[in-house]
Design a protein around this motif. Sequence first.
Motif, PDB file in Angstrom:
ATOM      1  N   GLN A  59       0.827  -1.219   0.000  1.00  0.00           N
ATOM      2  CA  GLN A  59       0.000   0.000   0.000  1.00  0.00           C
ATOM      3  C   GLN A  59       0.862   1.271   0.000  1.00  0.00           C
ATOM      4  O   GLN A  59       0.785   2.096   0.911  1.00  0.00           O
ATOM      5  CB  GLN A  59      -0.945   0.011   1.208  1.00  0.00           C
ATOM      6  N   LYS A  61       2.401   4.902  -0.450  1.00  0.00           N
ATOM      7  CA  LYS A  61       1.819   6.249  -0.485  1.00  0.00           C
ATOM      8  C   LYS A  61       2.553   7.131  -1.497  1.00  0.00           C
ATOM      9  O   LYS A  61       1.944   7.915  -2.203  1.00  0.00           O
ATOM     10  CB  LYS A  61       1.869   6.907   0.905  1.00  0.00           C
ATOM     11  N   GLU A  78      -1.746   4.412 -10.402  1.00  0.00           N
ATOM     12  CA  GLU A  78      -2.640   5.313  -9.666  1.00  0.00           C
ATOM     13  C   GLU A  78      -4.012   4.669  -9.500  1.00  0.00           C
ATOM     14  O   GLU A  78      -4.602   4.693  -8.423  1.00  0.00           O
ATOM     15  CB  GLU A  78      -2.751   6.645 -10.431  1.00  0.00           C
ATOM     16  N   LYS A  79      -4.488   4.053 -10.573  1.00  0.00           N
ATOM     17  CA  LYS A  79      -5.813   3.443 -10.555  1.00  0.00           C
ATOM     18  C   LYS A  79      -5.860   2.212  -9.653  1.00  0.00           C
ATOM     19  O   LYS A  79      -6.805   2.011  -8.897  1.00  0.00           O
ATOM     20  CB  LYS A  79      -6.195   3.053 -11.993  1.00  0.00           C
ATOM     21  N   ARG A  80      -4.820   1.389  -9.709  1.00  0.00           N
ATOM     22  CA  ARG A  80      -4.848   0.094  -9.020  1.00  0.00           C
ATOM     23  C   ARG A  80      -4.363   0.153  -7.568  1.00  0.00           C
ATOM     24  O   ARG A  80      -4.781  -0.658  -6.739  1.00  0.00           O
ATOM     25  CB  ARG A  80      -4.018  -0.929  -9.800  1.00  0.00           C
ATOM     26  N   GLN A  82      -3.823   3.365  -5.775  1.00  0.00           N
ATOM     27  CA  GLN A  82      -4.312   4.571  -5.092  1.00  0.00           C
ATOM     28  C   GLN A  82      -3.293   5.203  -4.141  1.00  0.00           C
ATOM     29  O   GLN A  82      -3.613   5.509  -2.976  1.00  0.00           O
ATOM     30  CB  GLN A  82      -5.603   4.231  -4.303  1.00  0.00           C
ATOM     31  N   ASP A  84      -0.785   8.288  -2.678  1.00  0.00           N
ATOM     32  CA  ASP A  84      -1.019   9.735  -2.548  1.00  0.00           C
ATOM     33  C   ASP A  84      -0.405  10.477  -3.728  1.00  0.00           C
ATOM     34  O   ASP A  84      -0.963  11.470  -4.208  1.00  0.00           O
ATOM     35  CB  ASP A  84      -0.405  10.265  -1.237  1.00  0.00           C
ATOM     36  N   LEU A 108      -5.589  13.887 -13.608  1.00  0.00           N
ATOM     37  CA  LEU A 108      -4.744  13.286 -12.567  1.00  0.00           C
ATOM     38  C   LEU A 108      -3.515  14.134 -12.219  1.00  0.00           C
ATOM     39  O   LEU A 108      -2.580  13.654 -11.578  1.00  0.00           O
ATOM     40  CB  LEU A 108      -4.278  11.885 -13.014  1.00  0.00           C
ATOM     41  N   LYS A 111      -2.179  14.072  -8.769  1.00  0.00           N
ATOM     42  CA  LYS A 111      -1.635  12.810  -8.251  1.00  0.00           C
ATOM     43  C   LYS A 111      -0.324  12.391  -8.946  1.00  0.00           C
ATOM     44  O   LYS A 111       0.567  11.827  -8.317  1.00  0.00           O
ATOM     45  CB  LYS A 111      -2.657  11.661  -8.457  1.00  0.00           C
TER      46      LYS A 111
END
Length: 245
Positions: A59, A61, A78-80, A82, A84, A108, A111
């Motif tokens: 996960q 960031k 970014e899509k899969r 998520q 920061d 985006l 991001k």
Amino acid sequence: MSNVQKIVPFEGSKLSKKEQIASMFDDIAHRYDFLNHFMSLGIDVIWRKKALSYLKSLQPKKMLDIATGTGDFAVMAEKRLQPDSIMGIDISEGMLAIGREKIKKRGLEHKITLQQGDSETISFPDAAFDAITVAFGVRNFENLEKGLSEMRRVLRPGGKLVILEFSNPTVFPIKQLYNSYFRYIVPLFGKWIAKSQAAYSYLPESVKAFPQGEAMRTILTNTGFQAVTCKTLTFGICSIYCATR
């Protein structure tokens, strides 16, 4: 100097490998995404998803996507995952310009940031990222070990590196079919669609020369990475290398 460092797109050019790579990608940027999906029959999308699945449990960031090109892998990450934020770097301004348009269209910009940068002298502080990804980029490095050392430096302790790269299948008849396709068909597509036979003749040569499997695992371990794994995909046409700092 390893064999892969000697393979260059334009034989006889006085430019360094790095300068040749930047120039080559500037030239083919307008057709790069299309050719990627077209020549791999769309399988490259499956490979990228598989590579990103290795980061799911982490996960992350803050992510760094090296040799980001037109930002395809960054957009998928970014899509899969998520995170920061995702920073993408590449030496080709032509590729990045197309990537920025793509990111803007998808809304985006908050991001994903793309900037020109050299993978062998990464302009970020130590331990700045939770995860680093590289899709089909490491074989283009002028100095592989230097690039990997820089990645390790900017990765936080416990952070993960995921490399997706072409490899040479060894199983009959896949090996023979793959070699024929890469050696004869791919350069023709490159000449026809991207107007650059040199770029797509360089591709099979660079794959052939790149250290694979156990050899690449050894290089990653010698660079200081831990828990280094290699997973081959689609009869060995592609490999995913995972390593932890």
